[in-house]
Scaffold this active site. Structure first.
Site, PDB file in Angstrom:
ATOM      1  CB  CYS A   7     -53.640  -5.495  14.071  1.00  0.00           C
ATOM      2  SG  CYS A   7     -54.364  -4.675  15.479  1.00  0.00           S
TER       3      CYS A   7
ATOM      4  NE  ARG B 169     -59.845   2.298  17.573  1.00  0.00           N
ATOM      5  CZ  ARG B 169     -58.581   2.713  17.486  1.00  0.00           C
ATOM      6  NH1 ARG B 169     -58.187   3.772  18.189  1.00  0.00           N
ATOM      7  NH2 ARG B 169     -57.718   2.084  16.729  1.00  0.00           N
TER       8      ARG B 169
ATOM      9  CD  GLN C  93     -56.823   2.842  12.584  1.00  0.00           C
ATOM     10  OE1 GLN C  93     -56.945   1.633  12.428  1.00  0.00           O
ATOM     11  NE2 GLN C  93     -56.261   3.376  13.650  1.00  0.00           N
TER      12      GLN C  93
ATOM     13  CG  ASP D 199     -53.930  -0.005  10.354  1.00  0.00           C
ATOM     14  OD1 ASP D 199     -52.738   0.184  10.665  1.00  0.00           O
ATOM     15  OD2 ASP D 199     -54.761  -0.551  11.105  1.00  0.00           O
TER      16      ASP D 199
ATOM     17  CG  HIS E 131     -51.113  -4.544  10.317  1.00  0.00           C
ATOM     18  ND1 HIS E 131     -52.344  -4.344   9.748  1.00  0.00           N
ATOM     19  CD2 HIS E 131     -51.151  -3.991  11.546  1.00  0.00           C
ATOM     20  CE1 HIS E 131     -53.119  -3.709  10.628  1.00  0.00           C
ATOM     21  NE2 HIS E 131     -52.416  -3.478  11.723  1.00  0.00           N
TER      22      HIS E 131
ATOM     23  CE  LYS F  14     -49.961   5.124  21.434  1.00  0.00           C
ATOM     24  NZ  LYS F  14     -51.404   5.054  21.240  1.00  0.00           N
TER      25      LYS F  14
ATOM     26  CG  HIS G 171     -49.671  -2.747  14.790  1.00  0.00           C
ATOM     27  ND1 HIS G 171     -50.897  -3.342  14.891  1.00  0.00           N
ATOM     28  CD2 HIS G 171     -48.801  -3.576  15.402  1.00  0.00           C
ATOM     29  CE1 HIS G 171     -50.780  -4.486  15.553  1.00  0.00           C
ATOM     30  NE2 HIS G 171     -49.513  -4.652  15.876  1.00  0.00           N
TER      31      HIS G 171
END
Length: 640
Positions: free
Chosen positions: A335, A364, A382, A384, A386, A466, A512
RNA sequence: GCCGCCGUAGCUCAGGGGUAGAGCGCACCAUUGGUAAUGGUGAGGCCGUAAGUUCGAUUCUUACCGGCGGCACCA
């Protein structure tokens, strides 16, 4: 007079109070033997409970899941009794029934070893033989607490102290063993029968809290009869065969090694699958109005401090210090990088929503015990994105995403998807007022989507509530895949804005979302879901061309070249081996299509097409076989 | 991270205080065989890493690393 209404609508009348056991015996000796519990007005109860009022009544046997629940709970008690007999210094804590079985948590200074399980199981069979009567007793709170304290059962005493004042304290006695329990239970230990097995030893925290001491948990499985038990054990074996770690070795997809714990070494074949998924998602996102970007892996500590990650996610982050003493972090989320791209230049309200996707690889530092094959790793990718939008656009964007993710899962055959709604966690950014807005919008979109969902209190991301989209794998484990989070906190922290109609700077809302979630995990789930037999469009090797004898080598080369130029991922196998051997070899590697060519096919310009697991083959003209493969290889994007 | 178990050839595993074995796989030779294992020969191991005990450790002890099953945590 007591009138019992049976499930078929028939009624039975009794002069006075009657027990389920008596009713079962009246109906027939077979049922009396099979009866495990009763259901009175929808509530599962002891067979020995006297019924004194008119009720809806049903007898539960091993065919009923609810009765199995009772049976498994009994198995837990019998295991506890066996453990107390064999190891009297042990304290018993809790032992519920669970899906397919039961467990009991024990506190004991020495560790149980696997051989102990055999002894305990043997003793359990003896207790079943003894056929001890199981008797329900109601005690006063103080008597019960004193009793367990005297017995040295401090955990039990603690449990009683936490039971609400207005509830009865019920104990169940079987032989010399007395356990605190809500029930219901079987009438005697003999009813458990022989169809149970202790499965494994594990550690578990007292009351599920890692701040508490660790207890020793013994897991077991229990069933109404031998056949059920056997079927369950067989299912476990089958599940093991589709374990993605095993299939990855057999199919040469990826490996792990010590130098990079929790990180994947992708082999060519696994990487092909991975790339296929990315290509699929790229197309879906393009159709849905996303653009794709890529942001740096290593970014300055200052950015993470500004975003709040340093404060809220520090323990999960890999950091690094360079020669000049500058501290960087490996991105654990995409993000902040995405926001920095958004912030380049000015965004007009006319540009919103801006949907910015990134196949971002994140790192992570996960607890070592959490790592699990490709499903739970420390470095993952991911899908991912945004989405920056106005508050007015927020709910509709959420609805669109929910529809998109469900549609995508369908393309992989996942129809049963659970959604969880997670709200504000303890450790979080922003004011309660902001969280109120976000939770309301997200929940509103969910309600409108009409998918059922469950509530996961306090489990949101630190920057916003979420949704979690959960798939179940082959071995029955649930995996969180997709996620959708709404966020007003990061735009605030990183000073994100757009220009509205009045020319003023306004803070956008940010979504997200990841649909596969982790490409690594999703690949793992697919491997298990398909048991390695990937649909053609995902299969790393779609077809192998192989020969009966070397007479056909030249023709096999031709076929192979034709497949390649048609865009089929093909391999050529002209090894000097028997056809049986080669079929077996490629079948084990889960190649979906084998094209066998011999002298006959070579002479006639044909191929013998054999599908994985198939018994027979189809003789086709080369061109025709290629057309079939090409059509099938398009997969779910065929319409586009 | 916590509890328990495990770490021997590419894989699956046996063995055991005197530096190792099987099957599969791999290489080579023979074999040209029509849809899930052709036969033979051979190469492969610092027995996870480090310390300790011992005349001697892959074997026993301890620590560390990694894996497995749970718990806790999570995409």
């Amino acid at each position: 007079m007591v009138t019992l209404t049976l499930p078929d609508g028939s009624k039975r009348e009794y002069e006075g109070p009657v027990t389920g056991a008596q009713v079962a015996a009246d109906i027939g000796p077979g049922l009396a033997k099979a009866a495990l519990a009763v259901k009175i007005n929808g509530e599962v109860c002891d067979l020995t409970l006297p019924i004194s009022e008119d009720s809806a009544f049903a007898i539960l046997t091993g065919k009923d899941e609810e009765a199995l629940d009772v049976l498994r709970h009994d198995a837990a008690h019998i295991m506890a009794e066996a453990v107390k007999e064999l190891y009297p210094e042990t304290q018993v804590t809790i032992g519920p029934s669970i899906e397919n079985g039961f467990y009991y948590d024990f506190a004991r200074p020495e560790a149980f070893v696997p051989e102990d399980l055999e002894k305990i199981e043997k003793r359990m069979h003896e207790i079943v033989q003894r056929n001890e009567e199981i008797v329900r007793e109601v005690w006063t709170r103080s008597d019960a607490i004193n009793f367990f304290k005297e017995q040295g059962e401090h955990y039990k005493a603690q449990i009683i102290e936490s039971i609400p004042e207005d509830q009865d304290i019920t104990l169940y006695r079987q032989g010399d063993f007395i356990d605190l329990c809500r029930g219901p239970h079987l009438p005697s230990t003999g009813k458990l029968g022989k169809s149970f097995k202790l499965m494994k030893l594990a550690g578990a925290y007292w009351r599920g809290d890692s701040k508490n001491e660790m207890l020793q948990r013994i897991y077991g499985t229990a069933w109404a009869d031998k056949k059920q038990l056997k079927a369950y054990l067989h299912m476990l074996e089958e599940a093991e065969k589709r374990d993605h770690r095993r299939l990855a070795r057999e199919m040469d997809l990826f490996h792990f090694q010590e130098e990079a714990p929790g990180a994947v070494f992708w082999h060519a074949k696994g990487w092909t699958m991975f790339q296929n998924l990315i290509n699929y998602m790229r197309k879906r996102q393009d159709d849905a109005g996303y653009v794709e970007i890529s942001t740096p892996t290593v970014m300055d500590r200052g950015l993470w401090e500004a975003s709040g990650h340093w404060e809220n996610f520090r323990e999960n982050m890999f950091t690094t210090k360079t020669e000049d003493d500058r501290v960087f972090a490996l991105k654990p989320m995409n993000c902040p990088g995405g926001i920095l791209v958004y912030k380049q230049g000015m965004t007009s309200y006319k540009d919103l929503p801006r949907r910015i996707a990134e196949f971002g690889k994140v790192n992570r530092y996960e607890p070592s015990g959490a790592l699990h094959g490709i499903m739970r790793v420390r470095e993952f990718t991911q899908d991912d994105a945004h989405i920056f939008c106005t508050t007015d656009q927020l709910q509709e964007e959420c609805e669109t995403i929910i529809a998109l993710v469900m549609d995508i899962y369908k393309d992989f055959g996942f129809e049963d998807v659970r959604i969880k709604f997670a709200d504000r966690p303890e450790k979080r950014l922003g004011t309660n007022a902001v969280w109120d807005v976000l939770e309301t919008a997200l929940r509103g979109a969910l309600d409108k989507s009409a998918y059922p969902y469950s509530y996961n209190p306090g489990e949101g991301a630190f920057y916003g509530p979420k949704l979690e989209f959960v798939l179940r794998d082959a071995i029955g484990r649930d995996w969180q895949c997709g996620t959708l989070q709404v966020d007003m906190n990061l735009p605030e922290r990183l000073d994100v804005h757009y220009i509205d109609e009045a020319g003023e700077k306004v803070r956008p809302v940010m979504l997200h979302r990841a649909l596969f979630g982790s490409l690594e995990r999703f690949t793992g789930i697919l491997i298990e879901h398909y048991a390695g037999r990937m649909p053609l469009w995902l299969a790393p090797v779609q077809a192998v061309v192989t020969t009966i004898t070397s007479d056909a080598d030249a023709y096999a080369e031709e076929v192979f070249a034709a497949l390649k130029s048609a865009g089929i991922r093909a391999e050529l196998d002209v090894r000097n081996e028997k056809i049986n051997y080669k079929i077996r070899d490629h079948s084990h590697k889960k190649v979906p299509i084998i094209l066998v060519v011999g002298k006959r096919e070579a002479d006639e310009g044909k191929v013998a097409m054999r599908r994985l697991g198939g018994k027979d083959q189809e003789i086709l003209a080369l061109k025709e076989s290629i057309d079939i493969l090409c059509a099938e290889a398009k997969g779910p994007l065929a319409g586009n």
